[in-house]
Design a protein around this motif. Structure first.
Motif, PDB file in Angstrom:
ATOM      1  N   ILE A 109       1.218  -1.365   0.058  1.00  0.00           N
ATOM      2  CA  ILE A 109      -0.385   0.062   0.064  1.00  0.00           C
ATOM      3  C   ILE A 109       0.421   1.353  -0.156  1.00  0.00           C
ATOM      4  O   ILE A 109       0.728   1.931  -1.201  1.00  0.00           O
ATOM      5  N   LYS A 110       1.826   1.322   0.934  1.00  0.00           N
ATOM      6  CA  LYS A 110       2.786   2.220   1.393  1.00  0.00           C
ATOM      7  C   LYS A 110       3.760   2.664  -0.526  1.00  0.00           C
ATOM      8  O   LYS A 110       3.940   4.321  -0.464  1.00  0.00           O
ATOM      9  N   LYS A 114       0.419   7.880  -4.311  1.00  0.00           N
ATOM     10  CA  LYS A 114      -0.207   8.749  -3.429  1.00  0.00           C
ATOM     11  C   LYS A 114      -1.789   9.305  -3.507  1.00  0.00           C
ATOM     12  O   LYS A 114      -2.876   9.098  -2.754  1.00  0.00           O
ATOM     13  N   GLU A 116      -3.605   6.486  -4.479  1.00  0.00           N
ATOM     14  CA  GLU A 116      -4.141   5.592  -4.756  1.00  0.00           C
ATOM     15  C   GLU A 116      -4.281   5.420  -3.191  1.00  0.00           C
ATOM     16  O   GLU A 116      -4.785   4.229  -2.624  1.00  0.00           O
ATOM     17  N   GLN A 117      -3.246   5.967  -2.771  1.00  0.00           N
ATOM     18  CA  GLN A 117      -3.087   5.682  -0.970  1.00  0.00           C
ATOM     19  C   GLN A 117      -4.645   5.459   0.102  1.00  0.00           C
ATOM     20  O   GLN A 117      -4.839   5.776   0.915  1.00  0.00           O
ATOM     21  N   SER A 121      -6.038   4.349   3.269  1.00  0.00           N
ATOM     22  CA  SER A 121      -6.321   5.378   4.827  1.00  0.00           C
ATOM     23  C   SER A 121      -6.847   4.750   5.803  1.00  0.00           C
ATOM     24  O   SER A 121      -5.674   4.594   7.078  1.00  0.00           O
ATOM     25  N   LEU A 124      -3.406   2.953   6.324  1.00  0.00           N
ATOM     26  CA  LEU A 124      -1.932   4.096   7.000  1.00  0.00           C
ATOM     27  C   LEU A 124      -1.669   4.220   8.291  1.00  0.00           C
ATOM     28  O   LEU A 124      -2.720   4.953   8.997  1.00  0.00           O
TER      29      LEU A 124
END
Length: 124
Positions: A109-110, A114, A116-117, A121, A124
């Motif tokens: 994910i990281k 950005k 798509e991140q 959420s 993260l």
């Protein structure tokens, strides 16, 4: 307690947008999110293992903590080996393994762009 192949598969598929592909044939069973691999499961009893993405420092820690149970990603190109661990599933506690799967998913994910991140959420 150790995890069964079915439990590992079900757990991987609980991750948001996770899906299975077979890019290398029937085995390994590959779990992806947004076209990126976060787990490769080898479910056969004689070769029961999983390869996961991992932060390089944490990967070394796991290898030291669990010698002969957690090893460098054996099939990965040398440049990727520091970032991949292969874990012998029948020799590690299920909760520890699931934590490793969580970490692998988070690493993927990281690595997403950005924009798509934002969809992830909650991780993260």
């Amino acid at each position: 307690m150790n995890a069964t192949a079915k439990e590992v598969m079900e757990y991987c598929l609980t991750k948001k947008d996770a899906y299975i592909e077979y890019p290398f044939g029937e085995i390994p069973i590959v779990f992806k999110v947004r076209k990126k691999i976060f787990a490769e499961l080898y479910p056969n009893p004689e070769d029961y293992k999983i390869t996961l993405k991992c932060d390089m420092v944490l990967a070394d820690f796991y290898r030291e903590q669990y010698p002969s149970i957690v090893v460098r990603g054996y099939h990965c190109p040398p440049v990727q080996q520091p970032y991949r661990n292969t874990i012998w599933i029948d020799r590690i506690n299920k909760e520890i393994l699931f934590d490793m799967i969580d970490h692998s998913f988070l690493q993927v994910i990281k690595s997403l762009p950005k924009r798509e991140q934002i969809d992830f959420s909650e991780y993260l």
